[in-house]
Design an enzyme around this catalytic site. Structure first.
Site, mmCIF file in Angstrom:
data_model
loop_
_atom_site.group_PDB
_atom_site.id
_atom_site.type_symbol
_atom_site.label_atom_id
_atom_site.label_comp_id
_atom_site.label_asym_id
_atom_site.label_seq_id
_atom_site.Cartn_x
_atom_site.Cartn_y
_atom_site.Cartn_z
ATOM 1 N N LYS A 195 0.850 -1.062 0.039
ATOM 2 C CA LYS A 195 0.043 0.007 -0.078
ATOM 3 C C LYS A 195 0.918 1.233 -0.094
ATOM 4 O O LYS A 195 0.437 2.146 -0.519
ATOM 5 C CB LYS A 195 -0.926 0.037 1.442
ATOM 6 C CG LYS A 195 -2.114 -0.985 1.011
ATOM 7 C CD LYS A 195 -3.227 -0.776 2.098
ATOM 8 C CE LYS A 195 -4.398 -1.608 1.800
ATOM 9 N NZ LYS A 195 -5.398 -1.244 2.884
ATOM 10 N N LYS A 199 -3.979 -9.374 -6.677
ATOM 11 C CA LYS A 199 -5.180 -9.885 -5.867
ATOM 12 C C LYS A 199 -6.422 -9.215 -6.477
ATOM 13 O O LYS A 199 -6.204 -7.839 -6.693
ATOM 14 C CB LYS A 199 -4.891 -9.683 -4.602
ATOM 15 C CG LYS A 199 -6.126 -9.996 -3.493
ATOM 16 C CD LYS A 199 -5.547 -9.493 -2.034
ATOM 17 C CE LYS A 199 -5.985 -7.954 -1.807
ATOM 18 N NZ LYS A 199 -6.226 -7.591 -0.512
ATOM 19 N N LYS A 255 -10.972 -3.737 -4.322
ATOM 20 C CA LYS A 255 -11.836 -2.962 -4.560
ATOM 21 C C LYS A 255 -11.002 -1.503 -4.984
ATOM 22 O O LYS A 255 -11.749 -0.485 -5.487
ATOM 23 C CB LYS A 255 -12.851 -2.578 -3.566
ATOM 24 C CG LYS A 255 -12.398 -2.572 -2.328
ATOM 25 C CD LYS A 255 -13.637 -2.419 -1.189
ATOM 26 C CE LYS A 255 -13.513 -3.379 0.089
ATOM 27 N NZ LYS A 255 -12.343 -3.296 0.799
HETATM 28 P P1 AMP Z 1 -10.603 -5.840 2.782
HETATM 29 O O1 AMP Z 1 -11.415 -5.690 1.560
HETATM 30 O O2 AMP Z 1 -8.944 -5.634 2.879
HETATM 31 O O3 AMP Z 1 -11.187 -5.052 4.090
HETATM 32 O O4 AMP Z 1 -10.740 -7.379 3.229
HETATM 33 C C1 AMP Z 1 -12.082 -8.017 3.782
HETATM 34 C C2 AMP Z 1 -11.890 -9.372 3.682
HETATM 35 O O5 AMP Z 1 -11.903 -10.137 2.338
HETATM 36 C C3 AMP Z 1 -10.574 -9.990 4.201
HETATM 37 O O6 AMP Z 1 -10.996 -11.374 4.841
HETATM 38 C C4 AMP Z 1 -9.452 -10.321 3.136
HETATM 39 O O7 AMP Z 1 -9.028 -11.377 3.456
HETATM 40 C C5 AMP Z 1 -11.137 -10.874 1.855
HETATM 41 N N1 AMP Z 1 -10.516 -10.572 0.697
HETATM 42 C C6 AMP Z 1 -10.307 -9.233 0.198
HETATM 43 N N2 AMP Z 1 -9.821 -9.414 -1.195
HETATM 44 C C7 AMP Z 1 -9.772 -10.759 -1.276
HETATM 45 C C8 AMP Z 1 -9.616 -11.521 -2.595
HETATM 46 N N3 AMP Z 1 -9.096 -10.811 -3.756
HETATM 47 N N4 AMP Z 1 -9.876 -12.908 -2.600
HETATM 48 C C9 AMP Z 1 -10.168 -13.564 -1.252
HETATM 49 N N5 AMP Z 1 -10.521 -12.884 -0.330
HETATM 50 C C10 AMP Z 1 -10.222 -11.509 -0.225
#
Ligand code: AMP
Length: 331
Positions: free
Chosen positions: A113, A195, A198
Site C-alpha cells: 500500500k 489480488k 476494490k
Molecule cells: P478488505 O477488503 O481488505 O477489508 O478485506 C476484507 C476481507 O475480504 C478479508 O477477509 C480479506 O482477506 C478478504 N479479501 C479481500 N480481497 C480478497 C480476494 N481478492 N480474494 C479473497 N479474499 C479477499
C-alpha cells in the site's frame, strides 16, 4: 465458539471479498460449533488511506445492506460499525504500545500500500495491524475467517496477544485463522498475478457485487488468460484460467476437481460464458435483496442491536486490560 470478521468500507465490495470472506461468514452461521458471531464494518481501517466523507458514509451503509443481502442473519450474527464501539480504538492504542515498529514494517500489505500511495503515507497505514488485533482480542474470539491476504496480520495478532499475556498475565484468548480451502485469494481479472481489489484503479480487474449484471459478465468474458488453449488448474503457468476455475467452483459449489473435469474439452469462449453465467446467478439474488434492504429501517435496527451487544462485551475486556496495565483508577 465465537468468530469475528470485518471488511473495510473503502469502495464497492468485490467478488473477491464475497467468495473469500462473506460467503464463509454465511456458511459458518449454520455451523453448530459457532454460537456467537460478530461481523463489523471496518470504517476506522478505511481511513488509513484518504476517504471522501460522503462516499465513506455511503459505503458504510452499502456494506451493511450487502452483508444482509448476502445472507447474514441478524438473528444469528451481530453486525455493527467499528467506530461506534470506541473500545476498538482504545484497545488498539494499548496494543500499539506493545507492538514493535519492526514487526509492523515487515507486513507485506503495508509495503504494497505504501508503494501505491502517491501523496503522503499515513502512520495509520503502518499501525493498522495493532487496531486489527484489538478488533479480534476485545471479544475473546476463537476464530477469524479471512482471506489469505490477512494471514500475516492474524499471525501478528497472535504474537501481540501472547506477548501481552506474558507481560501482564492471562488476558486474551489466542485466536485461530480460518482460511477457506477455495476462494481465499481471488485474483484480478485484468492481471491474474494481482489480488482482486476494490481499490484497483482499473475497474476491469474486479467485479463489484453491485456491478450491472451485463457489465459483470463482460468483465469475465474479457478476463486475461493465456494462449495455450487448454483448461486446467495450474497457478504457476495458467493463473488466469486457474482464477476462473476457482470463481466457477466457489460460485456453484462444484469442487475444483469436478470443475476442471467439466471444462477440460471446452473452448475458452464457452468456458468463460459458463463462468459469467455462474457469477450472474450468484449476484442476481444478492442485488435483488440489496435493493429491498438499502432504504429500509432494518439497517438501523440491526446496527443498534449489534453496537449494544459489542459494547457490552468490549467493555468487560477493556476494563480488564486497563486494570492489568494500571491505567486510570481501578475499575
Ligand atoms: P478488505 O477488503 O481488505 O477489508 O478485506 C476484507 C476481507 O475480504 C478479508 O477477509 C480479506 O482477506 C478478504 N479479501 C479481500 N480481497 C480478497 C480476494 N481478492 N480474494 C479473497 N479474499 C479477499
Amino acid at each position: 465458539m465465537r468468530f469475528i470478521s470485518g471488511i473495510q468500507p473503502s469502495g464497492n465490495i468485490t467478488l473477491g471479498n464475497y467468495l473469500g470472506a462473506v460467503k464463509n461468514f454465511v456458511k459458518l452461521q449454520d455451523d453448530p460449533r459457532f454460537t456467537d458471531m460478530l461481523v463489523f464494518v471496518a470504517d476506522l481501517h478505511a481511513i488509513t488511506v484518504p476517504q471522501e466523507k460522503l462516499e465513506l458514509r455511503k459505503n458504510i451503509k452499502q456494506l451493511v445492506a450487502l452483508y444482509l443481502a448476502c445472507g447474514l442473519d441478524p438473528e444469528k450474527c451481530h453486525i455493527f460499525i467499528q467506530s461506534e464501539v470506541p473500545h476498538h480504538a482504545e484497545l488498539g492504542w494499548c496494543l500499539q504500545c506493545n507492538t514493535y515498529i519492526g514487526e509492523l514494517e515487515r507486513m507485506t500489505q503495508y509495503k504494497d500500500k505504501k508503494e501505491r500511495q502517491v501523496a503522503g503515507v499515513s502512520s495509520g497505514l503502518l499501525t493498522y495491524p495493532a487496531l486489527m488485533a484489538a478488533d479480534i482480542l476485545l471479544y475473546d474470539c476463537d476464530c477469524v475467517p479471512v482471506g489469505v491476504d490477512q494471514k500475516q496480520h492474524l499471525e501478528l495478532t497472535r504474537d501481540i496477544a501472547a506477548r501481552f499475556n506474558n507481560k501482564y498475565g492471562e488476558t486474551f484468548k489466542i485466536p485461530e485463522p480460518f482460511i477457506p480451502e477455495a476462494g481465499a485469494k481471488i485474483m484480478s481479472l485484468a492481471d491474474p498475478l494481482k489480488k482482486m481489489s476494490k481499490s484497483d484503479p482499473n475497474p476491469k480487474g474486479y467485479i463489484a457485487l453491485l456491478d450491472d449484471i451485463n457489465v459483470a459478465k463482460k468483465k469475465i468474458k474479457s478476463a486475461v488468460t493465456d494462449s495455450d488453449a487448454t483448461i486446467r488448474y495450474d497457478l504457476e503457468n495458467k493463473p488466469g484460467i486457474s482464477n476462473l476455475l476457482t470463481i466457477y467452483s466457489c460460485c456453484t459449489g462444484t469442487s475444483l476437481k469436478d470443475t476442471e473435469a467439466k471444462f477440460k474439452d471446452s473452448s475458452y469462449a464457452l468456458f468463460k460464458e459458463a463462468v459469467a453465467d455462474a457469477v450472474a446467478a450468484e449476484l442476481e439474488p444478492i442485488q435483488k435483496r440489496y435493493n429491498e434492504i438499502i432504504n429500509s429501517k432494518l439497517i438501523d435496527e440491526v446496527l443498534d442491536n449489534g453496537r449494544d451487544y459489542a459494547i457490552y462485551l468490549a467493555n468487560k475486556k477493556l476494563n480488564k486490560v486497563y486494570n492489568k496495565i494500571g491505567l486510570g483508577r481501578k475499575r
